[in-house]
Design a protein around this motif. Structure first.
Motif, PDB file in Angstrom:
ATOM      1  N   THR A  67       0.855  -1.176   0.000  1.00  0.00           N
ATOM      2  CA  THR A  67       0.000   0.000   0.000  1.00  0.00           C
ATOM      3  C   THR A  67       0.894   1.231   0.000  1.00  0.00           C
ATOM      4  O   THR A  67       2.072   1.158   0.351  1.00  0.00           O
ATOM      5  N   SER A  68       0.325   2.335  -0.397  1.00  0.00           N
ATOM      6  CA  SER A  68       1.048   3.602  -0.360  1.00  0.00           C
ATOM      7  C   SER A  68       0.367   4.536   0.617  1.00  0.00           C
ATOM      8  O   SER A  68      -0.864   4.678   0.590  1.00  0.00           O
ATOM      9  N   ASP A  69       1.171   5.162   1.482  1.00  0.00           N
ATOM     10  CA  ASP A  69       0.636   6.219   2.326  1.00  0.00           C
ATOM     11  C   ASP A  69       0.264   7.389   1.430  1.00  0.00           C
ATOM     12  O   ASP A  69       0.762   7.520   0.312  1.00  0.00           O
ATOM     13  N   GLN A  70      -0.600   8.234   1.932  1.00  0.00           N
ATOM     14  CA  GLN A  70      -0.938   9.454   1.213  1.00  0.00           C
ATOM     15  C   GLN A  70      -0.577  10.637   2.100  1.00  0.00           C
ATOM     16  O   GLN A  70      -0.880  10.646   3.292  1.00  0.00           O
ATOM     17  N   GLN A  71       0.081  11.602   1.514  1.00  0.00           N
ATOM     18  CA  GLN A  71       0.542  12.769   2.251  1.00  0.00           C
ATOM     19  C   GLN A  71      -0.269  13.999   1.853  1.00  0.00           C
ATOM     20  O   GLN A  71      -0.441  14.275   0.654  1.00  0.00           O
ATOM     21  N   ASP A  72      -0.770  14.701   2.854  1.00  0.00           N
ATOM     22  CA  ASP A  72      -1.479  15.956   2.584  1.00  0.00           C
ATOM     23  C   ASP A  72      -0.506  16.991   2.039  1.00  0.00           C
ATOM     24  O   ASP A  72       0.650  17.078   2.485  1.00  0.00           O
ATOM     25  N   THR A  73      -0.990  17.788   1.070  1.00  0.00           N
ATOM     26  CA  THR A  73      -0.171  18.879   0.514  1.00  0.00           C
ATOM     27  C   THR A  73      -1.004  20.164   0.463  1.00  0.00           C
ATOM     28  O   THR A  73      -1.374  20.645  -0.611  1.00  0.00           O
ATOM     29  N   PRO A  74      -1.303  20.711   1.655  1.00  0.00           N
ATOM     30  CA  PRO A  74      -2.102  21.937   1.675  1.00  0.00           C
ATOM     31  C   PRO A  74      -1.289  23.133   1.165  1.00  0.00           C
ATOM     32  O   PRO A  74      -0.060  23.140   1.227  1.00  0.00           O
ATOM     33  N   ASP A  75      -2.006  24.111   0.640  1.00  0.00           N
ATOM     34  CA  ASP A  75      -1.350  25.369   0.261  1.00  0.00           C
ATOM     35  C   ASP A  75      -2.306  26.516   0.542  1.00  0.00           C
ATOM     36  O   ASP A  75      -3.499  26.318   0.744  1.00  0.00           O
ATOM     37  N   LEU A  76      -1.780  27.723   0.551  1.00  0.00           N
ATOM     38  CA  LEU A  76      -2.592  28.885   0.883  1.00  0.00           C
ATOM     39  C   LEU A  76      -3.496  29.333  -0.245  1.00  0.00           C
ATOM     40  O   LEU A  76      -4.369  30.170  -0.049  1.00  0.00           O
ATOM     41  N   GLY A 114       2.725   8.756  -0.893  1.00  0.00           N
ATOM     42  CA  GLY A 114       3.828   8.768   0.077  1.00  0.00           C
ATOM     43  C   GLY A 114       4.628   7.485   0.014  1.00  0.00           C
ATOM     44  O   GLY A 114       4.734   6.849  -1.043  1.00  0.00           O
ATOM     45  N   ARG A 115       5.119   7.059   1.140  1.00  0.00           N
ATOM     46  CA  ARG A 115       5.940   5.854   1.210  1.00  0.00           C
ATOM     47  C   ARG A 115       5.113   4.608   0.916  1.00  0.00           C
ATOM     48  O   ARG A 115       3.937   4.544   1.229  1.00  0.00           O
ATOM     49  N   ILE A 116       5.770   3.636   0.320  1.00  0.00           N
ATOM     50  CA  ILE A 116       5.151   2.346   0.039  1.00  0.00           C
ATOM     51  C   ILE A 116       5.493   1.411   1.194  1.00  0.00           C
ATOM     52  O   ILE A 116       6.648   1.331   1.616  1.00  0.00           O
ATOM     53  N   THR A 117       4.480   0.715   1.695  1.00  0.00           N
ATOM     54  CA  THR A 117       4.704  -0.239   2.773  1.00  0.00           C
ATOM     55  C   THR A 117       4.078  -1.580   2.399  1.00  0.00           C
ATOM     56  O   THR A 117       3.243  -1.653   1.498  1.00  0.00           O
ATOM     57  N   ALA A 118       4.503  -2.615   3.099  1.00  0.00           N
ATOM     58  CA  ALA A 118       3.956  -3.950   2.878  1.00  0.00           C
ATOM     59  C   ALA A 118       3.252  -4.420   4.145  1.00  0.00           C
ATOM     60  O   ALA A 118       3.705  -4.149   5.254  1.00  0.00           O
ATOM     61  N   ASP A 119       2.171  -5.130   3.960  1.00  0.00           N
ATOM     62  CA  ASP A 119       1.437  -5.700   5.087  1.00  0.00           C
ATOM     63  C   ASP A 119       2.285  -6.767   5.779  1.00  0.00           C
ATOM     64  O   ASP A 119       3.161  -7.371   5.162  1.00  0.00           O
ATOM     65  N   ASN A 120       1.995  -7.009   7.071  1.00  0.00           N
ATOM     66  CA  ASN A 120       2.575  -8.176   7.733  1.00  0.00           C
ATOM     67  C   ASN A 120       2.118  -9.395   6.944  1.00  0.00           C
ATOM     68  O   ASN A 120       0.955  -9.496   6.573  1.00  0.00           O
ATOM     69  N   SER A 121       3.037 -10.303   6.677  1.00  0.00           N
ATOM     70  CA  SER A 121       2.736 -11.407   5.775  1.00  0.00           C
ATOM     71  C   SER A 121       3.090 -12.748   6.404  1.00  0.00           C
ATOM     72  O   SER A 121       4.093 -12.870   7.106  1.00  0.00           O
ATOM     73  N   SER A 122       2.251 -13.752   6.113  1.00  0.00           N
ATOM     74  CA  SER A 122       2.507 -15.083   6.648  1.00  0.00           C
ATOM     75  C   SER A 122       1.842 -16.137   5.773  1.00  0.00           C
ATOM     76  O   SER A 122       0.902 -15.856   5.026  1.00  0.00           O
ATOM     77  N   PHE A 147      -8.951  23.592  -0.316  1.00  0.00           N
ATOM     78  CA  PHE A 147      -8.873  22.158  -0.586  1.00  0.00           C
ATOM     79  C   PHE A 147      -7.466  21.649  -0.268  1.00  0.00           C
ATOM     80  O   PHE A 147      -6.466  22.272  -0.621  1.00  0.00           O
ATOM     81  N   THR A 148      -7.382  20.523   0.409  1.00  0.00           N
ATOM     82  CA  THR A 148      -6.095  19.900   0.715  1.00  0.00           C
ATOM     83  C   THR A 148      -5.904  18.725  -0.233  1.00  0.00           C
ATOM     84  O   THR A 148      -6.577  17.698  -0.117  1.00  0.00           O
ATOM     85  N   SER A 149      -4.985  18.901  -1.165  1.00  0.00           N
ATOM     86  CA  SER A 149      -4.680  17.815  -2.100  1.00  0.00           C
ATOM     87  C   SER A 149      -3.750  16.807  -1.427  1.00  0.00           C
ATOM     88  O   SER A 149      -3.225  17.048  -0.340  1.00  0.00           O
ATOM     89  N   LYS A 150      -3.556  15.681  -2.085  1.00  0.00           N
ATOM     90  CA  LYS A 150      -2.691  14.628  -1.560  1.00  0.00           C
ATOM     91  C   LYS A 150      -1.734  14.167  -2.650  1.00  0.00           C
ATOM     92  O   LYS A 150      -2.036  14.271  -3.831  1.00  0.00           O
TER      93      LYS A 150
END
Length: 159
Positions: free
Chosen positions: A56-65, A75-83, A69-72
């Protein structure tokens, strides 16, 4: 004029189709060779359950003045705990000898089977634990827990 519909799928269920391989060594895991896959071990017939093996990828807020509206942005890609939960053998001849703690290698998932030209996912992993189920009524099982150590190679064409 209406949008073109997506192509119809040939639907299937994973049992009897999906394959799980353990491959100890792949020189370039984003493009394994047929010989490297053939050198692996097919775990499929002893698997009771699988968990994780997804990114999955995190999503990072990118607000501006300039806007309320706060766009996104991705962000970083992570992997689920796996078994992978597998069956134990009454002779101790099972996955415990193949995948002891700290073993590094690759879990290769072939969702539509081992068919040249189809797609597969390759997860570089390290075994972190082998907890055994202590159930007194059900078949004896062991869960092989994995850390995903690099970004997986997803949707790779099977050689």
């Amino acid at each position: 004029m209406a949008a073109t519909p997506i192509a119809a799928t040939s639907r299937y269920i994973p049992p009897g189709t999906t394959r799980y391989y353990w491959v100890a060594s792949i020189s370039n895991y984003t493009s394994p060779t047929r010989a490297e896959l053939n050198a692996g071990t097919d775990l499929t017939g002893e698997i009771a359950a699988v968990s994780g093996f997804a990114t999955t990828s995190d999503q990072q807020d990118t607000p501006d003045l300039g806007s309320r509206f706060t766009s996104k942005i991705p962000g970083r890609i992570t992997a689920d705990n796996s078994s992978i939960t597998m069956y134990l053998s009454s002779t101790s001849s099972d996955v415990r000898t193949l995948l002891p703690r700290d073993t590094a290698g690759y879990v290769v998932i072939l969702p539509e089977g081992d068919v040249t030209g189809q797609k597969m996912d390759i997860f570089p992993v390290k075994v972190t634990a082998q907890p055994k189920a202590r159930d007194v009524e059900n078949p004896a099982q062991i869960t092989i827990e994995f850390s995903i150590t690099k970004i997986p190679a997803e949707n790779v064409t099977i050689p």
